[in-house]
Write a protein that holds these residues in place. Structure first.
Motif, PDB file in Angstrom:
ATOM      1  N   GLY A  56       0.781  -1.221   0.000  1.00 45.94           N
ATOM      2  CA  GLY A  56       0.000   0.000   0.000  1.00 45.94           C
ATOM      3  C   GLY A  56       0.813   1.271   0.000  1.00 45.94           C
ATOM      4  N   CYS A  57       2.133   1.175   0.075  1.00 45.75           N
ATOM      5  CA  CYS A  57       3.005   2.347   0.131  1.00 45.75           C
ATOM      6  C   CYS A  57       3.755   2.518  -1.189  1.00 45.75           C
ATOM      7  N   GLY A  58       4.108   3.764  -1.507  1.00 47.78           N
ATOM      8  CA  GLY A  58       4.921   4.014  -2.688  1.00 47.78           C
ATOM      9  C   GLY A  58       4.321   3.407  -3.934  1.00 47.78           C
ATOM     10  N   GLU A  59       5.094   2.540  -4.578  1.00 46.75           N
ATOM     11  CA  GLU A  59       4.668   1.901  -5.818  1.00 46.75           C
ATOM     12  C   GLU A  59       4.161   0.477  -5.615  1.00 46.75           C
ATOM     13  N   SER A  60       3.867   0.103  -4.372  1.00 45.45           N
ATOM     14  CA  SER A  60       3.317  -1.222  -4.100  1.00 45.45           C
ATOM     15  C   SER A  60       1.793  -1.198  -4.175  1.00 45.45           C
ATOM     16  N   SER A  61       1.218  -2.347  -4.425  1.00 48.61           N
ATOM     17  CA  SER A  61      -0.228  -2.438  -4.625  1.00 48.61           C
ATOM     18  C   SER A  61      -0.977  -2.376  -3.306  1.00 48.61           C
ATOM     19  N   LEU A  62      -2.239  -1.974  -3.399  1.00 47.92           N
ATOM     20  CA  LEU A  62      -3.115  -1.874  -2.231  1.00 47.92           C
ATOM     21  C   LEU A  62      -3.741  -3.240  -1.950  1.00 47.92           C
ATOM     22  N   ASP A  63      -2.921  -4.144  -1.456  1.00 45.41           N
ATOM     23  CA  ASP A  63      -3.370  -5.495  -1.146  1.00 45.41           C
ATOM     24  C   ASP A  63      -3.203  -5.748   0.344  1.00 45.41           C
ATOM     25  N   PRO A  64      -4.295  -5.724   1.115  1.00 45.87           N
ATOM     26  CA  PRO A  64      -4.181  -5.987   2.548  1.00 45.87           C
ATOM     27  C   PRO A  64      -3.812  -7.455   2.799  1.00 45.87           C
ATOM     28  N   PRO A  65      -3.383  -7.764   4.032  1.00 47.99           N
ATOM     29  CA  PRO A  65      -3.338  -6.890   5.213  1.00 47.99           C
ATOM     30  C   PRO A  65      -2.109  -6.004   5.223  1.00 47.99           C
ATOM     31  N   TYR A  66      -2.202  -4.898   5.960  1.00 42.68           N
ATOM     32  CA  TYR A  66      -1.117  -3.925   6.023  1.00 42.68           C
ATOM     33  C   TYR A  66      -0.372  -3.969   7.352  1.00 42.68           C
ATOM     34  N   ASP A  67      -0.672  -4.927   8.185  1.00 41.04           N
ATOM     35  CA  ASP A  67      -0.063  -4.979   9.518  1.00 41.04           C
ATOM     36  C   ASP A  67       1.408  -5.374   9.428  1.00 41.04           C
ATOM     37  N   LEU A  68       2.110  -5.208  10.534  1.00 35.37           N
ATOM     38  CA  LEU A  68       3.559  -5.394  10.549  1.00 35.37           C
ATOM     39  C   LEU A  68       3.961  -6.864  10.473  1.00 35.37           C
ATOM     40  N   THR A  69       3.097  -7.748  10.923  1.00 34.65           N
ATOM     41  CA  THR A  69       3.397  -9.175  10.785  1.00 34.65           C
ATOM     42  C   THR A  69       3.443  -9.565   9.315  1.00 34.65           C
ATOM     43  N   GLN A  70       2.478  -9.091   8.536  1.00 33.81           N
ATOM     44  CA  GLN A  70       2.495  -9.362   7.103  1.00 33.81           C
ATOM     45  C   GLN A  70       3.735  -8.741   6.467  1.00 33.81           C
ATOM     46  N   ALA A  71       4.095  -7.540   6.896  1.00 31.02           N
ATOM     47  CA  ALA A  71       5.293  -6.895   6.366  1.00 31.02           C
ATOM     48  C   ALA A  71       6.532  -7.746   6.633  1.00 31.02           C
ATOM     49  N   ALA A  72       6.640  -8.306   7.835  1.00 29.33           N
ATOM     50  CA  ALA A  72       7.787  -9.147   8.165  1.00 29.33           C
ATOM     51  C   ALA A  72       7.823 -10.392   7.290  1.00 29.33           C
ATOM     52  N   ASP A  73       6.662 -10.990   7.066  1.00 33.18           N
ATOM     53  CA  ASP A  73       6.602 -12.166   6.197  1.00 33.18           C
ATOM     54  C   ASP A  73       6.980 -11.806   4.762  1.00 33.18           C
ATOM     55  N   ASP A  74       6.559 -10.627   4.314  1.00 35.43           N
ATOM     56  CA  ASP A  74       6.931 -10.170   2.965  1.00 35.43           C
ATOM     57  C   ASP A  74       8.441  -9.979   2.859  1.00 35.43           C
ATOM     58  N   ILE A  75       9.057  -9.418   3.888  1.00 35.80           N
ATOM     59  CA  ILE A  75      10.506  -9.212   3.876  1.00 35.80           C
ATOM     60  C   ILE A  75      11.231 -10.553   3.736  1.00 35.80           C
ATOM     61  N   ALA A  76      10.819 -11.524   4.505  1.00 33.61           N
ATOM     62  CA  ALA A  76      11.454 -12.834   4.435  1.00 33.61           C
ATOM     63  C   ALA A  76      11.289 -13.454   3.053  1.00 33.61           C
ATOM     64  N   ALA A  77      10.100 -13.288   2.466  1.00 32.33           N
ATOM     65  CA  ALA A  77       9.860 -13.831   1.130  1.00 32.33           C
ATOM     66  C   ALA A  77      10.734 -13.143   0.085  1.00 32.33           C
ATOM     67  N   VAL A  78      10.933 -11.845   0.229  1.00 29.76           N
ATOM     68  CA  VAL A  78      11.774 -11.098  -0.705  1.00 29.76           C
ATOM     69  C   VAL A  78      13.234 -11.541  -0.583  1.00 29.76           C
ATOM     70  N   ILE A  79      13.710 -11.754   0.636  1.00 29.31           N
ATOM     71  CA  ILE A  79      15.079 -12.232   0.831  1.00 29.31           C
ATOM     72  C   ILE A  79      15.285 -13.551   0.090  1.00 29.31           C
ATOM     73  N   GLU A  80      14.311 -14.451   0.212  1.00 34.02           N
ATOM     74  CA  GLU A  80      14.416 -15.729  -0.491  1.00 34.02           C
ATOM     75  C   GLU A  80      14.303 -15.545  -1.994  1.00 34.02           C
ATOM     76  N   GLU A  81      13.339 -14.742  -2.435  1.00 32.23           N
ATOM     77  CA  GLU A  81      13.093 -14.543  -3.863  1.00 32.23           C
ATOM     78  C   GLU A  81      14.309 -13.975  -4.579  1.00 32.23           C
ATOM     79  N   ARG A  82      15.029 -13.067  -3.939  1.00 31.58           N
ATOM     80  CA  ARG A  82      16.174 -12.416  -4.566  1.00 31.58           C
ATOM     81  C   ARG A  82      17.475 -13.152  -4.332  1.00 31.58           C
ATOM     82  N   GLY A  83      17.400 -14.356  -3.810  1.00 28.73           N
ATOM     83  CA  GLY A  83      18.574 -15.213  -3.696  1.00 28.73           C
ATOM     84  C   GLY A  83      19.603 -14.742  -2.688  1.00 28.73           C
ATOM     85  N   MET A  84      19.164 -14.067  -1.634  1.00 25.98           N
ATOM     86  CA  MET A  84      20.109 -13.546  -0.645  1.00 25.98           C
ATOM     87  C   MET A  84      20.486 -14.581   0.407  1.00 25.98           C
ATOM     88  N   GLU A  85      19.716 -15.600   0.557  1.00 26.07           N
ATOM     89  CA  GLU A  85      19.864 -16.594   1.626  1.00 26.07           C
ATOM     90  C   GLU A  85      19.508 -15.984   2.975  1.00 26.07           C
TER      91      GLU A  85
END
Length: 267
Positions: A56-85
């Motif tokens: 919901g921020c910047g150039e991201s889509s308005l797809d709830p939920p917007y709570d911080l737990t979901q944000a943390a899960d998104d961060i972990a998924a991005v780390i995996e997706e971008r091959g950071m380990e």
């Protein structure tokens, strides 16, 4: 614009550089990834850096939920997706709370946690929900205006203040309210989250008027590194980027030397 699709949401992000350990930068309440641009520009010369817009921020889509737990899960998924380990997760404002949650919920994806002036006092008191209710009742970001004079001083760069105000006031109030709704989770669990982060390299950066209590943190943690960023307010990474970047580089040395995370590749 680059986009990542994570659990049904499209997240805007910037990515640059190579080298371990990687950094993932998380913006604060009602912000966007531009609030970390000076750090990505500098640190990407030596490290893999990524910063993204939360749902919901910047150039991201308005797809709830917007709570911080979901944000943390998104961060972990991005780390995996971008091959950071695994990555150093650095969060400003409520992004610091997201970093704590990411470490707790996805400990294998986080090798170090950095909090930049996180609102620990408000989180510990369960006070964030009051502002969330105001935003929902008002249907706009107007209740947020009261904070800008607290975030900045007369010595602050007016261009920085203008940029921050413009971006934050453009946030959808429902998104901003969602980011502040924790149903008492932090008031009950903040101490445990901080102590869990302290089991790995852990650093807190504070401006002139911290939103947390550094002395209290010293009492409940053992390894935490705390550093003041002089001459800066709440948005210290924008107001004093040179010192912020230097401290983040010093934190890399902490990560590389810490035997507790030797299972991860950091060289």
């Amino acid at each position: 614009m680059p986009q990542l699709t994570v659990e049904g949401a499209s997240l805007g992000y910037d990515e640059a550089g190579q080298g371990a350990p990687a950094f993932v930068f998380v913006h604060g309440w009602a912000g966007d990834r531009s609030f970390w641009r000076p750090q990505v520009d500098d640190l990407s010369r030596d490290f893999h850096c990524l910063t993204l817009d939360l749902r919901g921020c910047g150039e991201s889509s308005l797809d709830p939920p917007y709570d911080l737990t979901q944000a943390a899960d998104d961060i972990a998924a991005v780390i995996e997706e971008r091959g950071m380990e695994a990555a150093i997760v650095a969060g400003h404002d409520i992004g610091g709370l997201v970093a704590l949650l990411a470490n707790s919920r996805h400990e294998d994806r986080v090798i170090g946690t950095v909090m930049v002036d996180p609102p620990l006092d408000s989180a510990a008191r369960g006070a964030m929900g009051g502002l969330a209710a105001q935003l929902r009742d008002d249907g706009s970001m107007e209740p947020a205006r009261v904070f800008f004079d607290r975030f900045f001083s007369e010595a602050s760069d007016p261009d920085v203040r203008e940029h921050v105000e413009e971006r934050m006031m453009a946030c959808d109030p429902q998104v901003a309210a969602g980011q502040l709704t924790d149903n008492g989770y932090f008031s009950q669990n903040l101490g445990a989250l901080l102590q869990a982060a302290d089991q790995k390299p852990f650093m807190a950066l504070w401006g002139n008027a911290p939103l947390g209590d550094p002395e209290r943190l010293r009492q409940i943690t053992f390894f935490l590194r705390q550093e003041p960023v002089t001459g800066a307010g709440h948005f210290l990474q924008l107001e004093n980027p040179a010192m912020t970047n230097a401290l983040l580089r010093a934190f890399v040395d902490d990560v590389r030397r810490d035997p507790r995370i030797s299972a991860f590749t950091t060289s």
